[in-house]
Design an enzyme around this catalytic site. Structure first.
Site, PDB file in Angstrom:
ATOM      1  CB  THR A  14      -0.952  -0.002   1.206  1.00 31.34           C
ATOM      2  OG1 THR A  14      -0.225  -0.324   2.393  1.00 31.34           O
ATOM      3  CG2 THR A  14      -2.046  -1.043   1.019  1.00 31.34           C
ATOM      4  CB  THR A  15       4.270   2.098   1.282  1.00 31.74           C
ATOM      5  OG1 THR A  15       3.876   2.010   2.654  1.00 31.74           O
ATOM      6  CG2 THR A  15       5.294   3.205   1.129  1.00 31.74           C
ATOM      7  CE1 TYR A  27     -16.953   2.257   3.362  1.00 29.55           C
ATOM      8  CE2 TYR A  27     -18.042   0.299   2.523  1.00 29.55           C
ATOM      9  CZ  TYR A  27     -18.105   1.609   2.924  1.00 29.55           C
ATOM     10  OH  TYR A  27     -19.301   2.288   2.915  1.00 29.55           O
ATOM     11  CE1 TYR A  56       0.458  -3.344   7.363  1.00 33.18           C
ATOM     12  CE2 TYR A  56       0.083  -3.117   5.011  1.00 33.18           C
ATOM     13  CZ  TYR A  56       0.429  -2.566   6.232  1.00 33.18           C
ATOM     14  OH  TYR A  56       0.735  -1.226   6.314  1.00 33.18           O
ATOM     15  NE  ARG A  85      -2.659   4.226   5.567  1.00 31.60           N
ATOM     16  CZ  ARG A  85      -2.329   5.109   4.646  1.00 31.60           C
ATOM     17  NH1 ARG A  85      -3.084   5.290   3.582  1.00 31.60           N
ATOM     18  NH2 ARG A  85      -1.240   5.848   4.790  1.00 31.60           N
ATOM     19  CE  LYS A 109       3.985  -3.097   7.249  1.00 33.31           C
ATOM     20  NZ  LYS A 109       3.971  -2.377   5.953  1.00 33.31           N
ATOM     21  CB  ILE A 140       7.433  -4.724   6.331  1.00 37.09           C
ATOM     22  CG1 ILE A 140       7.754  -6.220   6.233  1.00 37.09           C
ATOM     23  CG2 ILE A 140       7.137  -4.160   4.941  1.00 37.09           C
ATOM     24  CD1 ILE A 140       6.626  -7.075   5.671  1.00 37.09           C
TER      25      ILE A 140
END
Length: 294
Positions: A53-54, A116, A142, A147, A170, A212
């Site tokens: 996502t980064t 979501y 993750y 988020r 993560k 990470i």
């Protein structure tokens, strides 16, 4: 049944959640991508994460993702392991991506929990079991509630840790008691990786295996040295490295990730600071404060 995959040591140390460089007109900057790969590897990191996502994966196209992965495999050429990001809030879509993505040469898949739709813990277990059953490579969970709007609890993580194709997590919840519970009760061959740069030495001290990182895009050597010191038990050196990075960390997120770290990479001459909408490039004020800290 727990995982005994011999690839687990590949993910000890510093992984980098790579940004995706863009040109000023918002095309993918493939030359900048190659420079970034070299910059991180030459800085001594242990592995690289492509299409996380980064890397602004929500706004890169399927063709761009394919090309970024192809170039990464070709350019890295086995110098460090590669992890690839595949996730969705549609389990069937994630399974299809696992089926159709060229994962040859990829050591693991990093999969963010569904955003979501806020599944129950049982739904998260079912989602990840479906992905792990379908994936030709191991899965790293993750957990990033800030988020996704839902948390993978410690109990759920520990349940998932016994799937033979789920090798680690993560953990970016920021909930230290949750991380400690995982560390205390996880199988020995299950990786606990920090998803928060500033908690890396603390998590390693409690049984984690590494990080990470976002900051390691711009500071690969500093970050890799700090993480290795912590893994070696030299927490005085790890603290010193951490405290040097501490003033930079909030600037990375002040205008959302990866806005700040791209501004740092621009100041370092690695690639540009452009991001795609709905994100906006760092303001001049933020860029100036980052330059001063550098």
């Amino acid at each position: 049944m727990t995982n005994t995959n011999s690839r687990l040591p590949l993910f000890h140390g510093t992984g980098v959640a790579l940004i995706t460089p863009f040109t000023p007109d918002f095309a993918v900057d493939y030359a900048g991508w190659r420079r970034l790969l070299d910059f991180c590897i030459e800085g001594g990191v242990d592995y690289l994460v492509v299409n996380g996502t980064t890397g602004e994966s929500p706004t890169t196209t399927a063709d761009e993702k394919t090309e970024l992965l192809r170039i990464a495999k070709e350019h890295v050429a086995g110098r460090v392991p590669l992890v690839y990001g595949i996730g969705s809030n549609d389990t069937a879509a994630a399974v299809e991506a696992l089926r159709t993505t060229a994962l040859d040469g990829i050591a693991a898949v990093l999969s963010a929990s569904p955003a979501y739709n806020k599944p129950s813990q049982a739904g998260l277990v079912a989602h990840y079991h479906r992905l792990a059953d379908a994936s030709p490579v191991p899965i790293i969970l993750y957990n990033v509630p800030g988020r996704t709007a839902s948390n993978i609890t410690a109990e759920t993580t520990l349940r998932l840790a016994h799937h033979p194709n789920i090798i680690g997590i993560k953990e970016a919840s920021g909930l230290m008691e949750q991380c400690l519970t995982i560390a205390a009760r996880k199988p020995k061959d299950f990786l606990l990786l920090s998803g928060d740069d500033m908690l890396t030495p603390a998590l390693i001290a409690c049984g984690g295996e590494g990080i990470i990182s976002v900051l390691a895009n711009a500071f690969p050597k500093r970050f890799a040295d700090m993480t290795r010191a912590a893994l070696a038990g030299d927490f005085a050196a790890a603290r010193e490295g951490l405290f040097r990075l501490l003033p930079l960390n909030p600037l990375m997120y002040e205008e959302s990730n990866p806005v700040g770290v791209k501004a740092a990479l621009e100041a370092l001459g690695v690639c540009g600071a452009a991001v795609r909408l709905p994100l906006l490039e760092a303001t001049e004020g933020l860029k100036e404060r980052i330059r001063k800290e550098l």
